[in-house]
Design a protein around this motif. Structure first.
Motif, PDB file in Angstrom:
ATOM      1  N   ALA A 108      34.375  38.713  45.603  1.00 22.84           N
ATOM      2  CA  ALA A 108      34.383  38.990  44.177  1.00 22.84           C
ATOM      3  C   ALA A 108      35.375  40.087  43.823  1.00 22.84           C
ATOM      4  CB  ALA A 108      32.985  39.389  43.726  1.00 22.84           C
ATOM      5  N   ILE A 109      35.830  40.055  42.573  1.00 23.17           N
ATOM      6  CA  ILE A 109      36.612  41.145  42.002  1.00 23.17           C
ATOM      7  C   ILE A 109      35.638  42.257  41.638  1.00 23.17           C
ATOM      8  CG2 ILE A 109      38.116  41.791  40.080  1.00 23.17           C
ATOM      9  CD1 ILE A 109      38.861  38.794  39.893  1.00 23.17           C
ATOM     10  N   THR A 110      35.974  43.502  41.947  1.00 22.77           N
ATOM     11  CA  THR A 110      35.095  44.618  41.635  1.00 22.77           C
ATOM     12  C   THR A 110      35.862  45.735  40.936  1.00 22.77           C
ATOM     13  OG1 THR A 110      35.441  45.677  43.785  1.00 22.77           O
ATOM     14  CG2 THR A 110      33.603  44.142  43.603  1.00 22.77           C
ATOM     15  N   ILE A 169      43.093  45.405  36.832  1.00 23.25           N
ATOM     16  CA  ILE A 169      42.403  44.124  36.709  1.00 23.25           C
ATOM     17  C   ILE A 169      42.750  43.510  35.355  1.00 23.25           C
ATOM     18  CG2 ILE A 169      40.176  42.951  36.706  1.00 23.25           C
ATOM     19  CD1 ILE A 169      39.082  45.441  38.223  1.00 23.25           C
ATOM     20  N   ASN A 170      43.224  42.275  35.362  1.00 21.97           N
ATOM     21  CA  ASN A 170      43.649  41.604  34.130  1.00 21.97           C
ATOM     22  C   ASN A 170      42.478  40.791  33.581  1.00 21.97           C
ATOM     23  OD1 ASN A 170      44.851  39.968  32.140  1.00 21.97           O
ATOM     24  ND2 ASN A 170      46.840  40.075  33.183  1.00 21.97           N
ATOM     25  N   ALA A 221      34.353  41.040  32.455  1.00 23.39           N
ATOM     26  CA  ALA A 221      35.680  40.864  31.853  1.00 23.39           C
ATOM     27  C   ALA A 221      35.558  40.464  30.385  1.00 23.39           C
ATOM     28  CB  ALA A 221      36.471  39.818  32.626  1.00 23.39           C
ATOM     29  N   PHE A 222      34.659  39.548  30.101  1.00 18.40           N
ATOM     30  CA  PHE A 222      34.457  39.115  28.717  1.00 18.40           C
ATOM     31  C   PHE A 222      33.950  40.268  27.855  1.00 18.40           C
ATOM     32  CE2 PHE A 222      32.023  36.812  25.376  1.00 18.40           C
ATOM     33  CZ  PHE A 222      33.061  36.047  24.861  1.00 18.40           C
ATOM     34  N   LYS A 276      38.077  46.119  23.808  1.00 24.32           N
ATOM     35  CA  LYS A 276      39.417  45.610  23.486  1.00 24.32           C
ATOM     36  C   LYS A 276      40.417  45.920  24.603  1.00 24.32           C
ATOM     37  CE  LYS A 276      37.462  44.883  19.502  1.00 24.32           C
ATOM     38  NZ  LYS A 276      36.836  43.561  19.231  1.00 24.32           N
ATOM     39  N   LYS A 277      39.949  45.898  25.834  1.00 23.97           N
ATOM     40  CA  LYS A 277      40.801  46.202  26.976  1.00 23.97           C
ATOM     41  C   LYS A 277      41.201  44.902  27.670  1.00 23.97           C
ATOM     42  CE  LYS A 277      38.927  50.812  27.902  1.00 23.97           C
ATOM     43  NZ  LYS A 277      38.188  51.685  28.853  1.00 23.97           N
ATOM     44  N   LYS A 278      42.504  44.633  27.699  1.00 26.89           N
ATOM     45  CA  LYS A 278      43.008  43.430  28.357  1.00 26.89           C
ATOM     46  C   LYS A 278      43.251  43.662  29.846  1.00 26.89           C
ATOM     47  CE  LYS A 278      45.262  41.668  24.182  1.00 26.89           C
ATOM     48  NZ  LYS A 278      46.540  41.204  23.576  1.00 26.89           N
ATOM     49  N   ILE A 279      43.679  44.869  30.189  1.00 27.00           N
ATOM     50  CA  ILE A 279      43.935  45.240  31.583  1.00 27.00           C
ATOM     51  C   ILE A 279      43.382  46.636  31.811  1.00 27.00           C
ATOM     52  CG2 ILE A 279      45.679  45.671  33.351  1.00 27.00           C
ATOM     53  CD1 ILE A 279      47.517  43.706  31.952  1.00 27.00           C
TER      54      ILE A 279
END
Length: 305
Positions: A21-23, A275-276, A260-261, A268-271
């Motif tokens: 997983a991404i952490t 982490i994108n 992420a969602f 309002k953070k895209k990156i």
């Protein structure tokens, strides 16, 4: 919901082990809040999970984090989602998970047709947690309410999250985003806020049609941001800790995609932290985009902005 061994054994053939997983950068601390008097008398504990702040200069740490109120399923204790909560906390969220109404509520035994008894107003426990956390002055962590509140839940807690995100409940309690993890429901109100709906082709408890119906109801009545994730081979226990050594239905990617969602909607953070989040939810990358291979094969996956 029900952890019945025959069901587990029947589903075992379809289980696949997900990729690593991404952490996020944070470690988790936990405490149990006792005697939250506004909750159902069946159990008035709330488990609180929060990021451990750090002096690591690579982390822009303001020591204040958004809140996620998480609702458990039937016969699921708050401790059944520890791995999921660790994942959410790692991205900089505080998770509050109530214990009340484990087998249905005791004080308000309202029931809905075809549902387990005592869950008709179960969603109110999630809303009470939000209100209690907002008014508490003795927490071990600082909550950032300026970005709103997130809600999520599994099984009957998924239905709870559905109800809490619709019927004017979200606006009344400052809730701005939701994630339903394999919601069990026979009622299909349209959520009025952005949401992700997770289900799986091998879920024989909360069939994917349940999720699809409230997802479609939202499409008919609103134009809000929403996503539908029907993962191939995923079963009902996808958000839960694995409870037998040989049974790996827990999917470690449910947490990162939920986080992420929430990051995109609330902050309002895209990156962030390299982490994108935008690519994870809306992108085309076969390595991290949820609908294009980042979470494995999908029966159906779509995102609407």
């Amino acid at each position: 919901m029900l952890k019945l061994l025959p069901i587990l054994l029947a589903l075992h053939h379809s289980v696949t082990i997900s990729k690593a997983a991404i952490t996020g950068p944070y470690k988790m601390a936990s405490t149990t809040l006792q005697n939250v008097a506004t909750l159902d008398s069946s159990d008035q504990r709330v488990n609180l999970h929060y990021p451990i702040t750090t002096n690591n200069t690579s982390i822009n740490d303001n020591h204040s984090f958004p809140l996620i109120a998480y609702a458990h399923g039937l016969d699921n204790a708050a401790t059944d989602y520890t791995k999921l909560f660790e994942s959410l906390v790692s991205f900089g969220f505080i998770v509050a998970a109530h214990w009340s109404c484990l087998e249905g509520c005791s004080d308000d035994t309202t029931s809905l047709p075809y549902d387990p008894p005592g869950f008709g107003h179960y969603y109110q426990q999630q809303l009470l947690v939000v209100d209690w956390m907002r008014n508490s002055t003795s927490l071990p962590c600082s909550i950032n309410f300026t970005v709103g509140v997130a809600i999520a839940g599994h099984s009957m807690g998924g239905q709870s999250t559905l109800f809490s995100s619709s019927l004017n409940n979200a606006s009344q309690h400052g809730i701005v985003v939701a994630a339903m993890h394999h919601a069990f429901t026979h009622e299909y109100p349209a959520p009025s806020i952005p949401f992700l709906a997770f289900t799986g082709s091998e879920d024989v408890i909360a069939w994917s049609t349940m999720t699809e119906k409230f997802y479609n109801a939202a499409a008919e009545g609103h134009n809000q941001t929403r996503g539908y994730i029907n993962k191939a081979d995923a079963d009902h226990f996808e958000p839960e800790d694995p409870f037998f050594p040989f049974y790996y239905s827990y999917n470690p990617m449910v947490g990162p995609y939920t986080a992420a969602f929430f990051k995109l909607i609330m902050e309002k953070k895209k990156i962030e932290y390299g982490i994108n989040y935008e690519e994870m939810i809306y992108g085309n990358s076969t390595t991290i985009s949820i609908c294009h291979g980042g979470d494995g094969k999908m029966t159906k996956c779509e995102m609407h902005v």
